[in-house]
Design an enzyme around this catalytic site. Structure first.
Site, PDB file in Angstrom:
ATOM      1  N   ARG A  10      11.009  -2.399  -5.232  1.00 32.88           N
ATOM      2  CA  ARG A  10       9.977  -2.314  -4.177  1.00 32.88           C
ATOM      3  C   ARG A  10       8.587  -2.031  -4.774  1.00 32.88           C
ATOM      4  NH1 ARG A  10      12.828  -1.576   0.594  1.00 32.88           N
ATOM      5  NH2 ARG A  10      11.088  -2.595   1.626  1.00 32.88           N
ATOM      6  N   LYS A  39      11.368  -2.488  14.937  1.00 30.91           N
ATOM      7  CA  LYS A  39      10.927  -1.473  13.947  1.00 30.91           C
ATOM      8  C   LYS A  39       9.809  -2.058  13.081  1.00 30.91           C
ATOM      9  CE  LYS A  39      13.222  -0.928   9.836  1.00 30.91           C
ATOM     10  NZ  LYS A  39      12.397  -0.904   8.624  1.00 30.91           N
ATOM     11  N   ASN A  40      10.025  -3.272  12.584  1.00 34.33           N
ATOM     12  CA  ASN A  40       9.108  -3.827  11.593  1.00 34.33           C
ATOM     13  C   ASN A  40       7.818  -4.368  12.197  1.00 34.33           C
ATOM     14  OD1 ASN A  40      10.888  -3.015   9.697  1.00 34.33           O
ATOM     15  ND2 ASN A  40      11.729  -5.053   9.276  1.00 34.33           N
ATOM     16  N   ARG A  99      17.525   4.774  11.146  1.00 33.75           N
ATOM     17  CA  ARG A  99      16.148   4.449  10.746  1.00 33.75           C
ATOM     18  C   ARG A  99      15.646   3.220  11.514  1.00 33.75           C
ATOM     19  NH1 ARG A  99      15.168   2.968   5.140  1.00 33.75           N
ATOM     20  NH2 ARG A  99      13.190   2.553   6.174  1.00 33.75           N
ATOM     21  N   ASP A 132      17.136  -9.410   5.861  1.00 36.26           N
ATOM     22  CA  ASP A 132      17.618  -8.223   6.576  1.00 36.26           C
ATOM     23  C   ASP A 132      18.934  -8.468   7.293  1.00 36.26           C
ATOM     24  OD1 ASP A 132      14.356  -6.878   7.546  1.00 36.26           O
ATOM     25  OD2 ASP A 132      15.417  -7.001   5.646  1.00 36.26           O
ATOM     26  N   CYS A 147      14.065   1.661  -3.802  1.00 39.77           N
ATOM     27  CA  CYS A 147      15.172   2.154  -2.969  1.00 39.77           C
ATOM     28  C   CYS A 147      16.417   1.392  -3.433  1.00 39.77           C
ATOM     29  CB  CYS A 147      14.885   1.929  -1.495  1.00 39.77           C
ATOM     30  SG  CYS A 147      14.756   0.197  -1.072  1.00 39.77           S
TER      31      CYS A 147
HETATM   32  C1  EPZ Z   1       9.363  -5.894   4.830  1.00 37.32           C
HETATM   33  O1  EPZ Z   1       9.432  -5.133   3.637  1.00 37.32           O
HETATM   34  C2  EPZ Z   1      10.389  -5.267   5.770  1.00 37.32           C
HETATM   35  N1  EPZ Z   1      10.046  -3.874   6.011  1.00 37.32           N
HETATM   36  C3  EPZ Z   1      11.772  -5.355   5.132  1.00 37.32           C
HETATM   37  O2  EPZ Z   1      12.708  -4.845   6.078  1.00 37.32           O
HETATM   38  C4  EPZ Z   1      12.099  -6.819   4.870  1.00 37.32           C
HETATM   39  O3  EPZ Z   1      13.360  -6.903   4.218  1.00 37.32           O
HETATM   40  C5  EPZ Z   1      11.017  -7.426   3.969  1.00 37.32           C
HETATM   41  O4  EPZ Z   1       9.720  -7.265   4.588  1.00 37.32           O
HETATM   42  C6  EPZ Z   1      11.238  -8.917   3.724  1.00 37.32           C
HETATM   43  O5  EPZ Z   1      11.236  -9.597   4.952  1.00 37.32           O
HETATM   44  C7  EPZ Z   1       9.118  -3.577   6.956  1.00 37.32           C
HETATM   45  O6  EPZ Z   1       8.552  -4.450   7.589  1.00 37.32           O
HETATM   46  C8  EPZ Z   1       8.834  -2.127   7.184  1.00 37.32           C
HETATM   47  P1  EPZ Z   1       8.040  -7.667   0.889  1.00 37.32           P
HETATM   48  P2  EPZ Z   1       8.314  -5.334   2.479  1.00 37.32           P
HETATM   49  O7  EPZ Z   1       6.797  -7.022   0.399  1.00 37.32           O
HETATM   50  O8  EPZ Z   1       7.011  -5.626   3.091  1.00 37.32           O
HETATM   51  C9  EPZ Z   1       8.482  -8.004  -3.803  1.00 37.32           C
HETATM   52  C10 EPZ Z   1      14.415  -3.458   6.858  1.00 37.32           C
HETATM   53  O9  EPZ Z   1      15.618  -3.392   6.585  1.00 37.32           O
HETATM   54  N2  EPZ Z   1       7.166  -7.357  -3.885  1.00 37.32           N
HETATM   55  O10 EPZ Z   1       7.933  -8.934   1.685  1.00 37.32           O
HETATM   56  O11 EPZ Z   1       8.428  -4.185   1.560  1.00 37.32           O
HETATM   57  C11 EPZ Z   1       9.566  -7.074  -3.279  1.00 37.32           C
HETATM   58  O12 EPZ Z   1      10.083  -6.262  -4.318  1.00 37.32           O
HETATM   59  C12 EPZ Z   1      13.400  -3.632   5.752  1.00 37.32           C
HETATM   60  O13 EPZ Z   1      13.946  -3.422   8.016  1.00 37.32           O
HETATM   61  C13 EPZ Z   1       6.486  -7.321  -5.099  1.00 37.32           C
HETATM   62  O14 EPZ Z   1       6.974  -7.811  -6.105  1.00 37.32           O
HETATM   63  O15 EPZ Z   1       8.888  -6.637   1.758  1.00 37.32           O
HETATM   64  C14 EPZ Z   1      10.582  -8.038  -2.735  1.00 37.32           C
HETATM   65  O16 EPZ Z   1      11.395  -8.498  -3.791  1.00 37.32           O
HETATM   66  C15 EPZ Z   1      14.069  -3.677   4.370  1.00 37.32           C
HETATM   67  N3  EPZ Z   1       5.275  -6.704  -5.168  1.00 37.32           N
HETATM   68  C16 EPZ Z   1       9.724  -9.196  -2.206  1.00 37.32           C
HETATM   69  O17 EPZ Z   1       8.449  -9.063  -2.840  1.00 37.32           O
HETATM   70  C17 EPZ Z   1       4.691  -6.142  -4.058  1.00 37.32           C
HETATM   71  O18 EPZ Z   1       3.564  -5.605  -4.162  1.00 37.32           O
HETATM   72  C18 EPZ Z   1       9.510  -9.173  -0.698  1.00 37.32           C
HETATM   73  O19 EPZ Z   1       9.022  -7.893  -0.359  1.00 37.32           O
HETATM   74  C19 EPZ Z   1       5.391  -6.186  -2.821  1.00 37.32           C
HETATM   75  C20 EPZ Z   1       6.625  -6.801  -2.761  1.00 37.32           C
END
Ligand code: EPZ
Length: 415
Positions: free
Chosen positions: A121, A22-23, A396, A305, A116
């Protein structure tokens, strides 16, 4: 109903093929926007997040169709840049369209992706990165407006790692004239696969797999096709399903090269595995050791995850385990539901303390994707029947968790 029913206590033993990731699929669908032509994603998972992204791309003028497991995207006819609120809010990962819409059209309007259940996020890192390439943003009526005369190469340095923000930065830079250097990149496989795809389509990205990417902008990308890699999180979920039932199982085309952290924990618990000719063979008969001091980390550390799914396994392993969640601020949503199944888990700040015991079947509620998968895994071990409601959350990210677990020998069905 929108549920899954499991009769627990059956040690798994069987063989499945691991679905496409998915990712990895979602950012590749966004990357297709940068090629004004046809992109083919082979082995694309049939999951609701992919269908939602398809709907978004069609609403912007793209044409999409499936041929067996291949998703064919023709983005040539795309002429819109505004993602309708009701579509964008269905799936927060539509934010990854920001970089490619800006890269192609110099403009994008997306619903501000809300938080969420697993956390706020925020998208500040996405915006800061694209601003370095010349984009400007403003919010109006809950919609995020992005504009750029023309994105141009620049220097980006992430204050903290973000998978999605790294992907947006790469998508914004790959066709931006000039040179872009991105430091502090996430090294998750889903970033690596995106870069490989873009280079296959004519991009010029170096440093793939490292935390520093160097990109020479190219005028355009060309038609290409790519096999979606196997889903390391789905594969890890099925390793945990084998572990929780103390059974066996064979996972065809499991991406073991991306599963090191999970497989290391699996062995620490007492699991044994072998990987030969593309098959990951599991033996979980010896799973009995609790795990202490585990922390979720960015890749290649233990993936956030799989945290909930592992907690479900540890809830059945006698002794004291503890797991700290360091990536998201609220990713223990499955714990109260596991407690309803008899689990002995307490959460203190960002750490779950688990004392393993036998579980009993119950009616429980999935609140989000991976927490829902954790409840299914717990149901495989629980005495009696477990009903997991809100199956749609699980759909999803998992193509058909009932199909896969049935093939592995579980007594499970949709309800
Ligand atoms: C990706 O989400 C994945 N989703 C998530 O999988 C996964 O848990 C996550 O990476 C971490 O590996 C997809 O690929 C579609 P991040 P993403 O930006 O990109 C903070 C699943 O279950 N942050 O690496 O949204 C954020 O709040 C999903 O498949 C900021 O502060 O994750 C988090 O605490 C869930 N500011 C941390 O960074 C920003 O602008 C990591 O988030 C962006 C993120």
């Amino acid at each position: 109903m929108d549920a899954i029913r499991i009769t627990g206590g059956v040690p798994l033993d069987g063989e499945i093929a691991v679905q496409g990731s998915k990712n990895a699929a979602l950012p590749l669908m966004a990357a297709a926007v940068l090629n004004k032509g046809v992109t083919v994603l082979f082995g694309c998972p049939r999951i609701s997040d992919v269908f939602s992204m398809e709907e978004v791309l069609r609403s912007l003028g793209a044409r999409t169709r499936w041929e067996q497991d291949a998703l064919i995207l023709d983005t040539g006819p795309m002429d819109q840049v505004k993602v309708k609120r009701e579509l964008g809010e269905k799936m927060r990962s539509s934010i990854v369209l920001l970089g490619s819409l800006l890269g192609r059209f110099g403009e994008a309007v997306l619903p501000y992706p809300g938080g969420c259940v697993i956390g706020q996020r925020p998208v500040d890192l996405h915006l800061a990165a694209l601003e370095k390439l010349g984009a400007r943003f403003y919010e109006e009526d809950g919609m995020l407006h992005a504009k750029a005369q023309r994105l141009a190469g620049g220097e980006i340095c992430f204050a903290k790692p973000s998978v999605g923000a790294t992907q947006n930065a790469v998508l914004g830079a790959v066709c931006a004239p000039g040179r872009t250097v991105i430091r502090g990149c996430s090294r998750e496989p889903e970033v690596t696969w995106l870069c490989r795809f873009l280079n296959l389509a004519g991009g010029r990205i170096r440093g793939i797999g490292t935390d520093c990417l160097k990109i020479q902008g190219v005028p355009s990308l060309h038609d290409t096709g790519m096999q979606i890699p196997a889903d390391r999180i789905a594969a890890g979920t099925y390793v945990c399903a084998s572990a929780v039932t103390r059974g066996r199982g064979i996972l065809r085309n499991a991406p073991v090269g991306e599963m090191g952290a999970l497989l290391h924990v699996y062995e620490k618990m007492g699991g044994q595995y072998a990987f030969n000719s593309g098959k990951l063979s599991l033996c979980s008969c010896g799973v009995k050791n609790p795990v202490r001091g585990l922390r979720t980390q960015v890749y290649p550390g233990f993936p956030t995850d799989l945290q909930s799914v592992l907690v479900a396994v540890l809830a059945t392993v006698k002794g004291e385990s503890c797991v700290e969640e360091t990536i998201f601020e609220d990713r223990f949503k499955a714990v109260p539901e596991l407690v309803r199944m008899g689990a002995d888990i307490t959460v203190c700040r960002s750490t779950a303390h688990i004392r393993g015991r036998d579980l009993s079947g119950a009616r429980v509620c999935a609140r989000e994707l991976r927490g829902g998968a954790a409840l299914v895994v717990a149901g495989l071990a629980a005495e009696g029947e477990t009903c997991v409601e809100n199956r749609h959350f699980i759909e999803r990210g998992y193509e058909d968790i009932c199909r896969d677990l049935s093939l592995l020998g579980a007594c499970i069905r949709k309800d």
